[in-house]
Design an enzyme around this catalytic site. Structure first.
Site: not given
Length: 440
Positions: A227, A250, A348
């Site tokens: 992330g 992501e 996400g």
């Protein structure tokens, strides 16, 4: 009559931002690409039309504001005249929310939606009339690239009425399902401005402790999702001696670049897309954008694919690392809400928490520091304000105080484990609360 060449089609569609946005109609739905892909010239032209009173009853969908949105349309005087709907709150949006609280007005509304579902939300539940996006320069075959931002863009482009692209030479050319042909575009403008950058923060002692705890759990051959923020960057810091790591994430960020250049990340052992670095959005610095450009190993796909739980789960040894604002004694994770207001978004995170849980050898990590505001506020709390990840799905929780795995643990065990990695200043208080409600 001979068909026009791609360059002739390009010249036919080339116009100014002001002319391009004249086709946006009253009462229509406009969608703007997110983050780095948000086109500054077109955004300014659209905002100018709103301020001149030429656009009424407009519905606007967008996500994750950055530099150029703050300079163009994410302003009170513009969004007061628009029905603005946002999938993820960026820094300019947070400032506008604070302004709205002071003004007693609501300038934008947040849409709770996992990133995997946003392309569907923008094509099946609404019909976008106009979509505007930044792209890389067109190649000889007539293709632009979405570069840093595939997300919902590749899906909406094929379903909306009108596509306007802003060509920017600084946007990297990326492969995968990132190509847009000139025949799919109704108008082209040119605006060569540096892409917004996200500076990396120095890694502090607590971040490094957390990073090492997680890195120690990552095996050779793992596929990574990291992330945003300093904590995932700290994980990357300790992976220099791993072998054959892969990317299915992501977000593509600078944390991946050094590991790829050194050969630690090569994707050789990935279950899907071997030797390819798969992502749906990218945010970083100029060096990262240059690394991505014309790199055949870089592939982007819609978030409906990259973030699909069934796709994530097909990667063996899938490692998901995300951050949180707070976690409660039941194991519920809040990664989006502060002081009663939306601070960011679900993004996400849940997609990867769930997907990694189904992966063979996979692990999901939620990271947070045990306390905020220089130790004044505990980040492990009796009850979260908003649950981004449910208690049934979270696994490893890591603070600088230690790492625990909640999978299969009872409510009593969970509370005890989480108290053990809380900041020492708050452990007694948390234990007293747990006892008062018969949790432990």
């Amino acid at each position: 009559m001979a068909a026009r060449t791609p360059q002739e089609e390009y010249s036919k569609r080339l116009t100014t931002p002001a002319k391009a946005v004249e086709t946006i109609r009253n009462g229509s739905i406009l969608c703007i690409a997110l983050g780095v892909g948000m086109p500054s010239g077109l955004a300014r032209a659209f905002a100018d039309r709103v301020l001149r009173g030429e656009l009424k009853d407009l519905v606007l969908y967008y996500q994750h504001s950055m530099k150029y949105s703050a300079e163009t349309f994410v302003r009170p005087e513009v969004l007061a005249l628009v029905d603005a709907r946002n999938f993820f709150i960026g820094e300019p949006d947070r400032k506008l929310i604070e302004q709205g609280i002071r003004d007693g007005r609501k300038y934008l509304s947040y849409i709770p939606c996992n990133f995997s579902q946003i392309p569907r939300a923008l094509t099946e539940h609404v019909h976008v009339n106009t979509f505007i996006v930044t792209v890389s320069p067109m190649d000889a075959s007539g293709h632009f690239s979405l570069g840093t931002n595939n997300d919902y863009a590749s899906t909406v482009i094929r379903k909306c009425d009108r596509v306007i692209v802003e060509v920017n030479k600084y946007m990297p050319r990326v492969f995968g399902d990132s190509l847009v042909h000139i025949s799919e575009v109704q108008a082209v403008v040119e605006n060569h401005v540096p892409l917004p950058e996200v500076p990396s923060r120095p890694l502090d002692e607590d971040s490094l402790k957390i990073g090492k705890l997680i890195a120690d759990e990552i095996p050779d051959g793992a596929t990574l999702q990291l992330g945003i923020g300093s904590l995932p960057n700290a994980v990357a810091h300790y992976l220099e001696k791993r072998n054959d790591l892969g990317i299915h994430s992501e977000l593509f960020s600078p944390a991946f670049v050094g590991l790829t250049r050194s050969g630690v990340i090569n994707g050789k052992r990935k279950s899907l897309h071997p030797r390819k670095h798969v992502f749906t959005i990218a945010m970083g610095d100029a060096d990262m954008y240059a690394f991505m450009n014309d790199n055949p190993a870089m592939e982007s796909y819609s978030s409906a694919y990259v973030n699909a739980i069934r796709i994530i789960a097909q990667h063996d040894r899938m490692i998901s690392v995300n951050t949180a604002i707070e976690i409660d004694l039941y194991g519920q994770v809040n990664a989006e809400f502060i002081n009663g207001h939306q601070y960011s978004g679900s993004g996400g995170q849940f997609d990867f928490v769930k997907g990694a849980a189904f992966s063979k050898g996979g692990k999901s990590f939620i990271t947070l520091k045990s306390a905020a505001k220089n130790g004044a506020i505990s980040c492990i709390v009796p009850r979260v304000q908003m649950a981004t990840d449910t208690r049934m799905d979270v696994e490893h929780i890591v603070t600088e105080q230690g790492s625990v795995n909640l999978r299969g643990k009872s409510t009593r065990q969970r509370a005890e484990l989480l108290i053990s990695i809380a900041h020492p200043n708050f452990r007694e208080q948390l234990a007293d609360h747990a006892k008062s409600i018969n949790l432990i």
